[in-house]
Design a protein around this motif. Structure first.
Motif, short mmCIF file in Angstrom:
data_model
loop_
_atom_site.label_atom_id
_atom_site.label_comp_id
_atom_site.label_asym_id
_atom_site.label_seq_id
_atom_site.Cartn_x
_atom_site.Cartn_y
_atom_site.Cartn_z
N LEU A 51 10.52 -8.78 0.50
CA LEU A 51 10.29 -7.51 -0.21
C LEU A 51 10.26 -6.34 0.76
O LEU A 51 10.73 -5.24 0.44
N ILE A 52 9.70 -6.55 1.96
CA ILE A 52 9.63 -5.48 2.96
C ILE A 52 11.04 -5.10 3.41
O ILE A 52 11.39 -3.92 3.47
N PHE A 212 4.87 1.43 5.24
CA PHE A 212 4.25 1.57 3.93
C PHE A 212 4.28 0.25 3.16
O PHE A 212 3.25 -0.21 2.64
N THR A 213 5.45 -0.39 3.09
CA THR A 213 5.56 -1.63 2.33
C THR A 213 4.79 -2.77 3.00
O THR A 213 4.22 -3.63 2.31
N TYR A 214 4.78 -2.80 4.34
CA TYR A 214 4.02 -3.86 5.02
C TYR A 214 2.52 -3.70 4.73
O TYR A 214 1.83 -4.68 4.46
N SER A 228 -4.15 -1.57 7.97
CA SER A 228 -3.38 -1.14 6.80
C SER A 228 -3.50 0.36 6.59
O SER A 228 -2.52 1.04 6.28
N ILE A 229 -4.71 0.91 6.77
CA ILE A 229 -4.91 2.35 6.62
C ILE A 229 -4.10 3.11 7.67
O ILE A 229 -3.45 4.11 7.37
N PHE A 230 -4.12 2.60 8.91
CA PHE A 230 -3.34 3.22 9.97
C PHE A 230 -1.84 3.21 9.65
O PHE A 230 -1.13 4.21 9.85
N LEU A 231 -1.35 2.09 9.12
CA LEU A 231 0.07 1.98 8.77
C LEU A 231 0.44 2.94 7.64
O LEU A 231 1.51 3.56 7.67
N VAL A 232 -0.43 3.08 6.64
CA VAL A 232 -0.16 4.01 5.53
C VAL A 232 -0.10 5.45 6.04
O VAL A 232 0.80 6.22 5.69
#
Length: 468
Positions: A51-52, A212-214, A228-232
């Motif tokens: 999906l990523i 974002f997708t990861y 996850s917050i850092f990646l977003v």
């Protein structure tokens, strides 16, 4: 078979593969974990990596088709999909499978935008295009059903050791057939001019969408943490910079990846909004329904899959027959279809309880499928109607990207509602309450789609009376 219909069949092979391989691995999870010693965390990555890769490269895939030729990129996508499927089937450890599934996702992203683009090119007239989009919807339904059925069937075979590998090898003959026929029969089309491909734009966009997708697929598995917050936040910064960069390049007449004139088309914006709300509803519904059936109603996985097949049958049936109604009555049919889905969700919320009749389960899932099948093909038709040929690949990539990201967002957002009302030590009554609240959230999304569809100009999906 007419030449046009044969071309449609060939390109729909690409869509079938892209959808089928989203679902085909799910039922095979226990077999894969046992045979190559895959941890739960790695198994989640194997599922998410496809999906990523898919979501991250869709816009790039659409632009590649515009610049270098839609037939060429479609065939390349098929070849890469076949090779990555072979590597998946030969994988001896989790990381080979994760990487090859990621490449599979990328190759699907090369194929899918070309499918929508070539349908628009093959069928410029509204009535013919609407019917073709009905077969596009049928293909999505077949891919969903075939993925779940074949995944279970191959994994249960005893004719060979590690029979789950066949779920990847089955792609080889389909790809070979589509490649041979595609090379002989499909015609090339691309944007006129000599525009260069914007490589720096690809890198920025892919990094932004990947982050974002990861982050979203990780949080889907209950891992939304500081990383996850850092990646977003990184994704937001990258995508903001990407938009600014693309606008500046357009002003300087330099090559760019996204033509933002797309967003000056009212129907494109409405189509993007409609498909986003619809897929927030749809994928979260399937996710929650699977958990509710197995954990709440104690229905075993095989029987759960059998019930959901009835939804797919309704989807396929409606995809074929609703197109005739849309040609005759226009967007009114979409609003009726959305109201049908809302009605059946309300009934499900109250009647899906312990001891529910199997006949009722089959019937309500079938009706739900009829509603969904009457909507999905026309959402793409709304978004892409009237888009110039030189923008159609770009538009297709953007459309499917929004669709895929909305699906992940729906699983997270409405899944969070479900688990909030479920509590830590749930009883059957807690599952019932959680299901009702999640369904209520889905209904809110559907009302948003109704409002959006009502704003679609009549000439985008005209009924027969518009031609009189």
């Amino acid at each position: 078979m007419k030449s046009q219909e044969l071309k449609l069949l060939i390109i729909l092979f690409g869509q079938l593969l892209a959808i089928m391989d989203i679902f085909i691995i799910n039922v095979s999870i226990p077999s894969i974990q046992r045979d190559i010693h895959v941890s739960n965390g790695d198994m989640q990555l194997i599922i998410a990596s496809y999906l990523i890769g898919f979501a991250s490269f869709l816009i790039t895939g659409g632009k590649l088709g515009d610049v270098y030729g839609r037939k060429k990129i479609f065939i390349i996508g098929l070849v890469v999909f076949m090779l990555s499927s072979i590597i998946c089937g030969l994988s001896s450890n989790s990381w080979v499978l994760i990487i090859s599934r990621f490449v599979q996702g990328i190759s699907s992203a090369l194929m899918s935008p070309q499918v929508l683009s070539m349908i628009q090119m093959l069928y410029p007239a509204h009535e013919e295009r609407t019917k073709a989009m009905g077969w596009y919807g049928v293909t999505i339904g077949l891919g969903t059903i075939a993925g779940q059925f074949l995944g279970g069937y191959f994994s249960s075979l005893h004719i060979m050791h590690e029979a789950w590998r066949l779920i990847f090898f089955i792609n080889i003959p389909i790809c070979l057939l589509a490649i041979v026929l595609g090379l002989k029969i499909l015609e090339e089309s691309k944007t006129t001019g000599t525009a260069k491909f914007n490589v720096s734009g690809v890198v920025i966009l892919v990094l932004g969408l990947f982050c974002f997708t990861y982050a979203l697929t990780s949080s889907e598995q209950g891992q939304f943490d500081g990383k996850s917050i850092f990646l977003v936040l990184s994704s937001i910064a990258l995508l903001f910079y990407f938009i600014k960069n693309q606008r500046n390049r357009a002003k300087k007449n330099q090559s760019y990846l996204i033509d933002f004139t797309l967003f000056t088309y009212k129907n494109f914006n409405l189509g993007i909004l409609a498909v986003s709300f619809f897929f927030i509803m749809l994928d979260s519904y399937f996710y929650i329904l699977s958990v509710f059936f197995q954990e709440g109603l104690k229905i075993n996985p095989l029987d759960s899959g059998e019930i959901i097949v009835f939804q797919g049958l309704g989807f396929i049936l409606a995809s074929v027959f609703s197109t005739k109604l849309i040609v005759r009555f226009g967007k009114k049919i979409l609003i009726i279809g959305l109201l049908l889905i809302i009605s059946v969700l309300i009934v499900q919320a109250y009647l899906f309880t312990e001891g529910v009749s199997w006949v009722l389960l089959y019937a309500l899932l079938f009706i739900h499928g009829v509603g969904v099948g009457s909507i999905i093909p026309s959402l793409a038709n709304i978004a892409l109607a009237g888009i110039p040929k030189d923008l159609i690949g770009n538009a297709s990539g953007v459309y499917i990207t929004f669709q895929q990201i909305a699906a992940i967002i729906g699983i997270i957002m409405i899944g969070s509602v479900f688990y909030y009302f479920l509590g830590e030590k749930p009883l059957v009554a807690n599952y019932q309450k959680a299901f009702e609240m999640a369904i209520s959230s889905n209904i809110v999304c559907l009302f948003a789609v109704i409002i959006i569809i009502a704003k679609v100009p009549d000439h985008i999906l005209p009924g027969k009376n518009k031609y009189d």
